[in-house]
Scaffold this active site. Structure first.
Site, PDB file in Angstrom:
ATOM      1  N   ARG A 170      33.930 104.270   5.992  1.00 36.41           N
ATOM      2  CA  ARG A 170      33.430 102.914   5.781  1.00 36.41           C
ATOM      3  C   ARG A 170      31.938 102.817   6.068  1.00 36.41           C
ATOM      4  O   ARG A 170      31.434 103.408   7.016  1.00 36.41           O
ATOM      5  CB  ARG A 170      34.194 101.925   6.666  1.00 36.41           C
ATOM      6  N   HIS A 178      45.888  69.272  30.798  1.00 35.94           N
ATOM      7  CA  HIS A 178      45.820  70.194  29.662  1.00 35.94           C
ATOM      8  C   HIS A 178      47.082  71.033  29.511  1.00 35.94           C
ATOM      9  O   HIS A 178      47.042  72.105  28.894  1.00 35.94           O
ATOM     10  CB  HIS A 178      44.592  71.104  29.748  1.00 35.94           C
ATOM     11  N   PRO A 216      40.800  86.162  25.583  1.00 34.19           N
ATOM     12  CA  PRO A 216      41.490  87.326  26.135  1.00 34.19           C
ATOM     13  C   PRO A 216      41.624  88.428  25.088  1.00 34.19           C
ATOM     14  O   PRO A 216      41.968  88.162  23.930  1.00 34.19           O
ATOM     15  CB  PRO A 216      42.862  86.760  26.524  1.00 34.19           C
ATOM     16  N   GLU A 217      41.332  89.659  25.498  1.00 28.65           N
ATOM     17  CA  GLU A 217      41.449  90.808  24.618  1.00 28.65           C
ATOM     18  C   GLU A 217      42.693  91.601  25.005  1.00 28.65           C
ATOM     19  O   GLU A 217      43.494  91.140  25.821  1.00 28.65           O
ATOM     20  CB  GLU A 217      40.170  91.645  24.680  1.00 28.65           C
ATOM     21  N   ARG A 223      40.791  74.303  25.823  1.00 28.96           N
ATOM     22  CA  ARG A 223      40.099  74.223  24.533  1.00 28.96           C
ATOM     23  C   ARG A 223      41.018  73.814  23.386  1.00 28.96           C
ATOM     24  O   ARG A 223      40.543  73.474  22.303  1.00 28.96           O
ATOM     25  CB  ARG A 223      39.460  75.589  24.221  1.00 28.96           C
TER      26      ARG A 223
END
Length: 293
Positions: A155, A93, A2-3, A112
């Site tokens: 950069r 889970h 998830p972002e 996971r």
């Protein structure tokens, strides 16, 4: 993983579901998720009697603000929260259960098993790992063009890996880096110091707009993501580059290509996102001309 939009959506859902509830006890079924000395017994003891005053987000982390503690949670690949009646059967889970005094549970599931939970005294979490080095928040008013430019313009790093660096800008992962760069017309392998002021302005706007639009759509459900109410996000139907290998570009009609950059699958249109721009070609021609005495 998830972002920012997905974690923001989970945060907003949890604000509705658990804000104001008091923790009666905590059950920890997978101790390695808890990152605290004396875990998991000390973790459970410290949380007993604490009321959730609010839920906030910092980058991809959730912050549960309690009476005098802050619980910092990272969902990693497939972590998810849900609220259930206390008598409801535990699903497979389910690793951590927060039992509330009103007869409901907040349950954390993680197929996971990569998620983490840190517990801090109020005021310590933002100056301690894992939050202490996080970068700019792209949906915060402080994320101005000037702040963005100051953080990245000098950069020599390639722009996509730089956008993924959580110490530079938080919350952007593979999906939204590809989408923002496509929207801005910038090749993901360009170095940040090669971007013109106009390109930096376009990229800044693309980052903000892409993330804000995804939040409005509830995030992107590419694999298993759902919010705290079990609802999928819808932004995956608006993706213009990510996951669209060999599909036509929405601007020029040529195929979207996929490559690997810094170990991450990367989608882009080679025509609309040229690796070498006209400005760069002109600069190279100018600097390569022989000088005369």
């Amino acid at each position: 993983m998830p972002e920012l939009p997905e974690v923001e959506t989970v945060k907003r859902t949890l604000q509705m579901l658990v804000k104001g509830k008091t923790i009666a006890s905590v059950s920890v079924e997978l101790p390695r998720i808890i990152r605290l000395p004396g875990e998991p017994e000390e973790f459970a003891r410290l949380l007993e009697g604490q009321t959730i005053r609010d839920v906030e987000r910092r980058g991809k982390f959730l912050r549960f603000l309690l009476d005098d503690m802050v619980l910092v949670s990272h969902l990693r690949m497939e972590g998810r929260y849900g609220v259930y009646p206390a008598e409801a059967p535990r699903e497979l889970h389910t690793h951590v259960l927060f039992h509330f005094t009103d007869g409901t549970d907040l349950r954390y599931k993680d197929v996971r098993q990569f998620g983490t939970m840190h517990l801090f005294r109020t005021g310590e979490d933002l100056v301690s790992p894992p939050l202490h080095k996080l970068g700019l928040e792209p949906l915060d008013p402080a994320f101005t063009l000037a702040a963005f430019t100051a953080r990245i313009a000098s950069r020599s790093t390639k722009i996509k890996p730089l956008l993924l660096n959580q110490e530079v800008i938080v919350g952007i992962g593979n999906i939204y880096a590809d989408e923002a760069l496509y929207t801005a017309g910038i090749h993901p392998a360009r170095t940040a110091d090669s971007l013109s002021p106009a390109e930096l302005k376009r990229l800044h706007r693309a980052i903000v707009d892409t993330l804000a639009d995804s939040v409005l759509a509830g995030g992107s459900s590419i694999k298993s993501y759902v919010n705290g109410q079990g609802e999928m996000g819808m932004f995956q139907h608006q993706l213009k580059a990510y996951g669209r290998k060999n599909e036509p570009c929405g601007h020029c009609g040529r195929p979207i290509e996929k490559t690997v950059l810094a170990g991450r699958g990367t989608h882009f249109c080679p025509h609309c996102q040229p690796e070498v721009t006209r400005r760069m070609k002109k600069l190279r021609r100018t600097t390569s001309r022989p000088t005369t005495d």
